[in-house]
Design a protein around this motif. Structure first.
Motif, PDB file in Angstrom:
ATOM      1  N   THR A  67       0.961  -1.133  -0.041  1.00  0.00           N
ATOM      2  CA  THR A  67      -0.091   0.051   0.207  1.00  0.00           C
ATOM      3  C   THR A  67       0.999   1.289   0.155  1.00  0.00           C
ATOM      4  OG1 THR A  67      -1.530  -1.084   1.297  1.00  0.00           O
ATOM      5  CG2 THR A  67      -1.766   1.192   1.412  1.00  0.00           C
ATOM      6  N   VAL A  68       0.722   2.236  -0.840  1.00  0.00           N
ATOM      7  CA  VAL A  68       1.126   3.457  -0.709  1.00  0.00           C
ATOM      8  C   VAL A  68       0.294   4.432  -0.189  1.00  0.00           C
ATOM      9  CG1 VAL A  68       2.120   5.198  -2.474  1.00  0.00           C
ATOM     10  CG2 VAL A  68       2.337   3.099  -3.014  1.00  0.00           C
ATOM     11  N   MET A  69       0.888   5.186   0.757  1.00  0.00           N
ATOM     12  CA  MET A  69      -0.062   5.914   1.861  1.00  0.00           C
ATOM     13  C   MET A  69       0.672   7.401   2.060  1.00  0.00           C
ATOM     14  SD  MET A  69      -0.344   2.916   4.630  1.00  0.00           S
ATOM     15  CE  MET A  69       1.173   2.228   4.216  1.00  0.00           C
ATOM     16  N   ARG A  70      -0.073   8.257   1.916  1.00  0.00           N
ATOM     17  CA  ARG A  70       0.389   9.776   2.140  1.00  0.00           C
ATOM     18  C   ARG A  70      -0.531  10.194   3.567  1.00  0.00           C
ATOM     19  NH1 ARG A  70      -0.123   8.230  -3.052  1.00  0.00           N
ATOM     20  NH2 ARG A  70       1.918   8.830  -4.425  1.00  0.00           N
ATOM     21  N   PHE A  71       0.410  10.891   4.253  1.00  0.00           N
ATOM     22  CA  PHE A  71      -0.030  11.429   5.380  1.00  0.00           C
ATOM     23  C   PHE A  71       0.229  12.848   5.487  1.00  0.00           C
ATOM     24  CE2 PHE A  71       0.505   7.104   6.260  1.00  0.00           C
ATOM     25  CZ  PHE A  71      -0.282   6.524   7.029  1.00  0.00           C
ATOM     26  N   ASP A  72      -0.685  13.831   5.844  1.00  0.00           N
ATOM     27  CA  ASP A  72      -0.353  15.090   6.164  1.00  0.00           C
ATOM     28  C   ASP A  72       0.410  15.152   7.404  1.00  0.00           C
ATOM     29  OD1 ASP A  72      -1.287  18.118   5.667  1.00  0.00           O
ATOM     30  OD2 ASP A  72      -1.800  17.655   7.689  1.00  0.00           O
ATOM     31  N   TYR A  73       1.388  16.048   7.729  1.00  0.00           N
ATOM     32  CA  TYR A  73       2.114  16.342   8.893  1.00  0.00           C
ATOM     33  C   TYR A  73       1.362  16.564  10.089  1.00  0.00           C
ATOM     34  CZ  TYR A  73       6.364  15.593   6.090  1.00  0.00           C
ATOM     35  OH  TYR A  73       7.336  15.146   5.194  1.00  0.00           O
ATOM     36  N   VAL A  74       0.326  17.487  10.003  1.00  0.00           N
ATOM     37  CA  VAL A  74      -0.573  17.915  10.866  1.00  0.00           C
ATOM     38  C   VAL A  74      -1.275  16.618  11.340  1.00  0.00           C
ATOM     39  CG1 VAL A  74      -2.397  19.463  11.749  1.00  0.00           C
ATOM     40  CG2 VAL A  74      -0.958  20.374  10.060  1.00  0.00           C
ATOM     41  N   TRP A  75      -1.944  15.802  10.516  1.00  0.00           N
ATOM     42  CA  TRP A  75      -2.409  14.639  10.594  1.00  0.00           C
ATOM     43  C   TRP A  75      -1.597  13.788  11.571  1.00  0.00           C
ATOM     44  CZ3 TRP A  75      -2.295   9.491  10.609  1.00  0.00           C
ATOM     45  CH2 TRP A  75      -3.406   8.619  10.614  1.00  0.00           C
ATOM     46  N   LEU A  76      -0.323  13.606  11.327  1.00  0.00           N
ATOM     47  CA  LEU A  76       0.554  12.813  12.151  1.00  0.00           C
ATOM     48  C   LEU A  76       0.768  13.243  13.317  1.00  0.00           C
ATOM     49  CD1 LEU A  76       2.915  11.881   9.176  1.00  0.00           C
ATOM     50  CD2 LEU A  76       1.580  10.204  10.395  1.00  0.00           C
ATOM     51  N   SER A  84       0.604  11.692  26.834  1.00  0.00           N
ATOM     52  CA  SER A  84       0.316  13.313  27.084  1.00  0.00           C
ATOM     53  C   SER A  84      -0.563  13.900  25.795  1.00  0.00           C
ATOM     54  CB  SER A  84       1.394  14.050  26.923  1.00  0.00           C
ATOM     55  OG  SER A  84       2.176  13.801  25.580  1.00  0.00           O
ATOM     56  N   CYS A  85      -0.978  13.013  24.832  1.00  0.00           N
ATOM     57  CA  CYS A  85      -1.787  13.519  23.814  1.00  0.00           C
ATOM     58  C   CYS A  85      -3.078  12.688  23.568  1.00  0.00           C
ATOM     59  CB  CYS A  85      -0.959  13.262  22.481  1.00  0.00           C
ATOM     60  SG  CYS A  85       0.518  14.354  22.263  1.00  0.00           S
ATOM     61  N   TYR A  86      -3.243  11.467  24.342  1.00  0.00           N
ATOM     62  CA  TYR A  86      -4.322  10.702  23.894  1.00  0.00           C
ATOM     63  C   TYR A  86      -4.358   9.817  25.164  1.00  0.00           C
ATOM     64  CZ  TYR A  86      -7.545   7.262  21.661  1.00  0.00           C
ATOM     65  OH  TYR A  86      -8.493   6.426  21.177  1.00  0.00           O
ATOM     66  N   TRP A 120       9.085  15.825  16.613  1.00  0.00           N
ATOM     67  CA  TRP A 120       8.803  17.197  16.185  1.00  0.00           C
ATOM     68  C   TRP A 120       9.787  17.983  16.684  1.00  0.00           C
ATOM     69  CZ3 TRP A 120       5.299  16.294  12.496  1.00  0.00           C
ATOM     70  CH2 TRP A 120       4.544  15.071  12.645  1.00  0.00           C
ATOM     71  N   PRO A 121       9.241  19.558  16.234  1.00  0.00           N
ATOM     72  CA  PRO A 121      10.484  20.733  16.475  1.00  0.00           C
ATOM     73  C   PRO A 121      10.486  20.924  18.061  1.00  0.00           C
ATOM     74  CG  PRO A 121       8.822  21.166  14.271  1.00  0.00           C
ATOM     75  CD  PRO A 121       8.703  19.807  14.963  1.00  0.00           C
ATOM     76  N   ASP A 122       9.294  20.914  18.835  1.00  0.00           N
ATOM     77  CA  ASP A 122       9.453  20.911  20.168  1.00  0.00           C
ATOM     78  C   ASP A 122      10.209  19.743  21.007  1.00  0.00           C
ATOM     79  OD1 ASP A 122       7.698  19.116  19.889  1.00  0.00           O
ATOM     80  OD2 ASP A 122       5.963  20.287  20.911  1.00  0.00           O
ATOM     81  N   GLY A 123      10.671  18.640  20.226  1.00  0.00           N
ATOM     82  CA  GLY A 123      11.307  17.680  20.928  1.00  0.00           C
ATOM     83  C   GLY A 123      10.336  16.432  21.288  1.00  0.00           C
ATOM     84  N   HIS A 124       8.941  16.639  20.900  1.00  0.00           N
ATOM     85  CA  HIS A 124       7.724  15.528  21.265  1.00  0.00           C
ATOM     86  C   HIS A 124       7.979  14.384  20.140  1.00  0.00           C
ATOM     87  CE1 HIS A 124       4.209  13.735  22.894  1.00  0.00           C
ATOM     88  NE2 HIS A 124       3.941  13.313  21.854  1.00  0.00           N
ATOM     89  N   VAL A 125       7.940  13.125  20.806  1.00  0.00           N
ATOM     90  CA  VAL A 125       8.076  12.103  19.944  1.00  0.00           C
ATOM     91  C   VAL A 125       6.768  11.453  19.778  1.00  0.00           C
ATOM     92  CG1 VAL A 125       9.256   9.779  19.478  1.00  0.00           C
ATOM     93  CG2 VAL A 125      10.425  11.709  20.483  1.00  0.00           C
ATOM     94  N   THR A 126       6.361  11.044  18.254  1.00  0.00           N
ATOM     95  CA  THR A 126       5.284  10.306  18.295  1.00  0.00           C
ATOM     96  C   THR A 126       5.637   9.025  17.682  1.00  0.00           C
ATOM     97  OG1 THR A 126       3.957  12.219  17.682  1.00  0.00           O
ATOM     98  CG2 THR A 126       3.103  10.197  16.715  1.00  0.00           C
TER      99      THR A 126
END
Length: 342
Positions: A67-76, A84-86, A120-126
């Motif tokens: 599968t070829v998938m494309r994700f918006d960075y805001v979505w990610l 801390s997020c969920y 991410w720029p603030d150091g948070h890791v997803t």
């Protein structure tokens, strides 16, 4: 001169990434010498995993599980499942979506086994499991198998010889209930046989798959021919094809009898409505689109008011009928709990 050439080559490069341009063996060296910018895809160390990705200016592209998938960075960033997020217990977000920078991009991306890490720029890791991304991507959803529905008429339904489900099997076994719901999802109608002909047993049957919806008719309605009720349904007259409760804030569908005065649109649009109404009515009244069923004591019919219209012929004699309205969400939820993709 160079700016124009650069713009042209960038456009060709974008076409290449989208699969629009095919280079021959002779063209490719010329392309490299003219524009020495390589397309860098990140590959996994394990060849068996077959996962590659690329960071674009405005999205992240992932190739995995065919599968070829494309994700918006805001979505990610928005769908991060970190503590801390969920809230994994309530399945609710803790992250304020409005706080995410609409131009956000990850500082770094790496893969460890089957987990992608976005810093991410603030150091948070997803962290994202690859299979979770496949399941929840737009491209993955398009491949998802939905419980089949078919368009049918009387001939198709009769040839299918759809079996009814026995009352005891419906109430006491998951298999019986699942078989019923498969038929219901496929055709929009389904039958249960050998039901004791009482209001109590009909109510028990309904509660097996859904909450019963309270309406102006009460929880369960039970009636005979009674002209004093001021409703054609309570008479012996014929009822044309319709769905119920069109006058509710959340109506089930179309009902020609309960149509209010048309006074919210101008005359020229009204005439277009009547033309469309005539076309629809002609289709509904075609004999091949009608499936006639003679109900008898002990036979219960479930109808999906979003898919199938119902009606009756006029009759003589005495008739008793009971029924109720179910909540659609609960019916579909019961189907999902049984493994059906409703």
């Amino acid at each position: 001169m160079w700016c124009c050439r650069l713009s042209h080559l960038q456009s060709r490069l974008q076409d290449l990434l989208r699969g629009r341009v095919t280079f021959s063996a002779l063209q490719l060296p010329h392309f490299k010498s003219s524009f020495p910018l390589a397309i860098h895809w990140h590959h996994t160390a394990s060849k068996s995993l077959k996962c590659v990705w690329q960071q674009h200016e405005d999205h992240f592209e992932l190739r995995y599980a065919n599968t070829v998938m494309r994700f918006d960075y805001v979505w990610l960033r928005d769908h991060c499942r970190s503590a801390s997020c969920y809230n994994s217990k309530t399945h609710q977000r803790s992250l304020d979506t409005a706080s995410v920078d609409l131009c956000i991009q990850p500082k770094a991306v790496r893969l460890d086994e089957t987990t992608l890490f976005f810093t991410w720029p603030d150091g948070h890791v997803t962290r994202y499991d690859l299979d979770w991304l496949v399941k929840n991507s737009y491209e993955g959803q398009k491949q998802k198998v939905i419980q089949p529905r078919i368009l049918w008429n009387a001939e198709i339904y009769q040839k299918a010889q759809v079996p009814s489900v026995d009352f005891q099997s419906f109430l006491e076994t998951k298999e019986g209930l699942k078989n019923f719901l498969q038929n219901f999802l496929l055709y929009g109608i389904a039958f249960v046989e050998n039901v004791p002909p009482t209001q109590e047993h009909t109510e028990k049957l309904a509660e097996r798959i859904s909450l019963i919806r309270e309406t102006i008719y009460g929880r369960m309605w039970y009636f005979t021919s009674d002209f004093s009720r001021g409703d054609t349904a309570y008479t012996k007259l014929a009822l044309d094809r319709h769905t119920d409760t069109t006058y509710f804030q959340e109506p089930c569908g179309y009902n020609n009898y309960d149509r209010a005065v048309i006074n919210t649109v101008p005359y020229d649009i009204v005439h277009r409505w009547y033309t469309a109404h005539r076309t629809l009515t002609t289709e509904l009244r075609r004999p091949e689109n009608e499936f006639w069923v003679k109900l008898k004591p002990g036979r219960v019919l479930f109808i999906d008011n979003w898919r199938v219209l119902h009606g009756r012929e006029s009759f003589t004699g005495y008739r008793q009928l009971c029924g109720c309205y179910l909540t659609r969400d609960d019916v579909l939820n019961t189907a999902r709990l049984l493994g059906l993709q409703a």
